[in-house]
Design a protein around this motif. Structure first.
Motif, PDB file in Angstrom:
ATOM      1  N   UNK A   1      37.081  36.094  48.582  1.00 42.03           N
ATOM      2  CA  UNK A   1      38.306  35.516  48.090  1.00 42.03           C
ATOM      3  C   UNK A   1      38.995  36.537  47.180  1.00 42.03           C
ATOM      4  N   UNK A   2      40.274  36.709  47.398  1.00 37.48           N
ATOM      5  CA  UNK A   2      41.059  37.632  46.581  1.00 37.48           C
ATOM      6  C   UNK A   2      41.949  36.827  45.644  1.00 37.48           C
ATOM      7  N   UNK A   3      42.079  37.326  44.420  1.00 33.80           N
ATOM      8  CA  UNK A   3      42.936  36.648  43.467  1.00 33.80           C
ATOM      9  C   UNK A   3      43.442  37.621  42.408  1.00 33.80           C
ATOM     10  N   UNK A   4      44.419  37.147  41.648  1.00 34.76           N
ATOM     11  CA  UNK A   4      44.999  37.888  40.536  1.00 34.76           C
ATOM     12  C   UNK A   4      44.559  37.211  39.253  1.00 34.76           C
ATOM     13  N   UNK A   5      44.075  38.009  38.303  1.00 33.41           N
ATOM     14  CA  UNK A   5      43.684  37.499  36.986  1.00 33.41           C
ATOM     15  C   UNK A   5      44.595  38.143  35.955  1.00 33.41           C
ATOM     16  N   UNK A   6      45.195  37.326  35.110  1.00 34.08           N
ATOM     17  CA  UNK A   6      46.060  37.849  34.052  1.00 34.08           C
ATOM     18  C   UNK A   6      45.171  38.339  32.919  1.00 34.08           C
ATOM     19  N   UNK A   7      45.331  39.616  32.544  1.00 33.12           N
ATOM     20  CA  UNK A   7      44.464  40.227  31.536  1.00 33.12           C
ATOM     21  C   UNK A   7      45.066  40.255  30.144  1.00 33.12           C
ATOM     22  N   UNK A   8      46.412  40.240  30.045  1.00 35.63           N
ATOM     23  CA  UNK A   8      47.050  40.279  28.727  1.00 35.63           C
ATOM     24  C   UNK A   8      48.195  39.276  28.678  1.00 35.63           C
ATOM     25  N   UNK A   9      48.624  38.960  27.468  1.00 36.97           N
ATOM     26  CA  UNK A   9      49.771  38.067  27.295  1.00 36.97           C
ATOM     27  C   UNK A   9      49.373  36.624  27.104  1.00 36.97           C
ATOM     28  N   UNK A  10      50.371  35.748  27.003  1.00 35.42           N
ATOM     29  CA  UNK A  10      50.126  34.336  26.710  1.00 35.42           C
ATOM     30  C   UNK A  10      49.284  33.618  27.769  1.00 35.42           C
ATOM     31  N   UNK A  11      49.326  34.093  29.013  1.00 32.62           N
ATOM     32  CA  UNK A  11      48.578  33.443  30.099  1.00 32.62           C
ATOM     33  C   UNK A  11      47.255  34.147  30.397  1.00 32.62           C
ATOM     34  N   UNK A  12      46.774  34.939  29.442  1.00 34.17           N
ATOM     35  CA  UNK A  12      45.528  35.691  29.617  1.00 34.17           C
ATOM     36  C   UNK A  12      44.404  34.775  30.111  1.00 34.17           C
ATOM     37  N   UNK A  13      43.699  35.239  31.154  1.00 37.05           N
ATOM     38  CA  UNK A  13      42.576  34.481  31.701  1.00 37.05           C
ATOM     39  C   UNK A  13      42.925  33.614  32.893  1.00 37.05           C
ATOM     40  N   UNK A  14      44.205  33.311  33.096  1.00 35.74           N
ATOM     41  CA  UNK A  14      44.588  32.500  34.258  1.00 35.74           C
ATOM     42  C   UNK A  14      44.360  33.297  35.527  1.00 35.74           C
ATOM     43  N   UNK A  15      43.986  32.570  36.591  1.00 42.35           N
ATOM     44  CA  UNK A  15      43.725  33.198  37.877  1.00 42.35           C
ATOM     45  C   UNK A  15      44.552  32.510  38.950  1.00 42.35           C
ATOM     46  N   UNK A  16      44.987  33.304  39.931  1.00 40.03           N
ATOM     47  CA  UNK A  16      45.795  32.799  41.027  1.00 40.03           C
ATOM     48  C   UNK A  16      45.226  33.346  42.326  1.00 40.03           C
ATOM     49  N   UNK A  17      44.748  32.441  43.184  1.00 43.71           N
ATOM     50  CA  UNK A  17      44.192  32.855  44.471  1.00 43.71           C
ATOM     51  C   UNK A  17      45.316  33.319  45.391  1.00 43.71           C
ATOM     52  N   UNK A  18      45.059  34.386  46.130  1.00 41.45           N
ATOM     53  CA  UNK A  18      46.033  34.889  47.097  1.00 41.45           C
ATOM     54  C   UNK A  18      45.746  34.191  48.422  1.00 41.45           C
ATOM     55  N   UNK A  19      46.650  33.305  48.802  1.00 45.30           N
ATOM     56  CA  UNK A  19      46.485  32.515  50.025  1.00 45.30           C
ATOM     57  C   UNK A  19      47.461  33.011  51.077  1.00 45.30           C
ATOM     58  N   UNK A  20      47.817  32.135  52.013  1.00 44.37           N
ATOM     59  CA  UNK A  20      48.714  32.530  53.102  1.00 44.37           C
ATOM     60  C   UNK A  20      50.133  32.831  52.618  1.00 44.37           C
ATOM     61  N   UNK A  21      50.637  32.025  51.698  1.00 47.66           N
ATOM     62  CA  UNK A  21      51.985  32.251  51.166  1.00 47.66           C
ATOM     63  C   UNK A  21      51.923  33.312  50.070  1.00 47.66           C
ATOM     64  N   UNK A  22      52.928  34.183  49.980  1.00 45.75           N
ATOM     65  CA  UNK A  22      52.926  35.211  48.926  1.00 45.75           C
ATOM     66  C   UNK A  22      52.916  34.602  47.524  1.00 45.75           C
TER      67      UNK A  22
END
Length: 121
Positions: A1-22
């Motif tokens: 599974x591929x995803x984006x993790x926010x490393x800095x800023x107010x949303x630090x730690x949030x993760x977003x899975x990369x699915x079919x839609x961009x």
């Protein structure tokens, strides 16, 4: 599974899975990853799949999209890459298992020829 993790800023730690839609990234509230930063365009960039690979594409942003400190218009992503959008750092994570070679080929890289074929009766 591929995803984006926010490393800095107010949303630090949030993760977003990369699915079919961009995954869309920008300052507007209709973006999947919203970054409230003056250096981020309303519709800044997107992350998408193409086959088994993931890519980031800048959408004509004013300040650019960076992968590992290099400004890009479109770039393939690999595990551990860092994206810089405005002053926010995002990490690309791909924890898909790497397929192992078949057991008979694992040691030598050649098929195991020690097994003898059996003859039917």
């Amino acid at each position: 599974m591929a995803y984006i993790r926010i490393r800095t800023g107010p949303n630090k730690g949030k993760q977003f899975e990369i699915k079919d839609a961009p995954l869309t990234i920008g300052r507007e509230d209709n973006q999947i990853i919203q970054i409230l930063d003056q250096g981020v365009s309303r519709s800044h960039a997107e992350i998408f799949h193409l086959g088994e690979m993931c890519f980031v594409r800048d959408l004509g942003s004013t300040n650019g999209t960076f992968v590992n400190d290099v400004k890009v218009t479109e770039e393939s992503l690999k595990a551990g890459d860092e994206l810089l959008i405005g002053t926010t750092i995002l990490a690309f994570v791909d924890d898909a298992p790497v397929p192992a070679p078949p057991a008979a080929m694992a040691a030598s890289g050649k098929p195991d020829k020690t097994e003898k074929p059996t003859k039917g009766k």
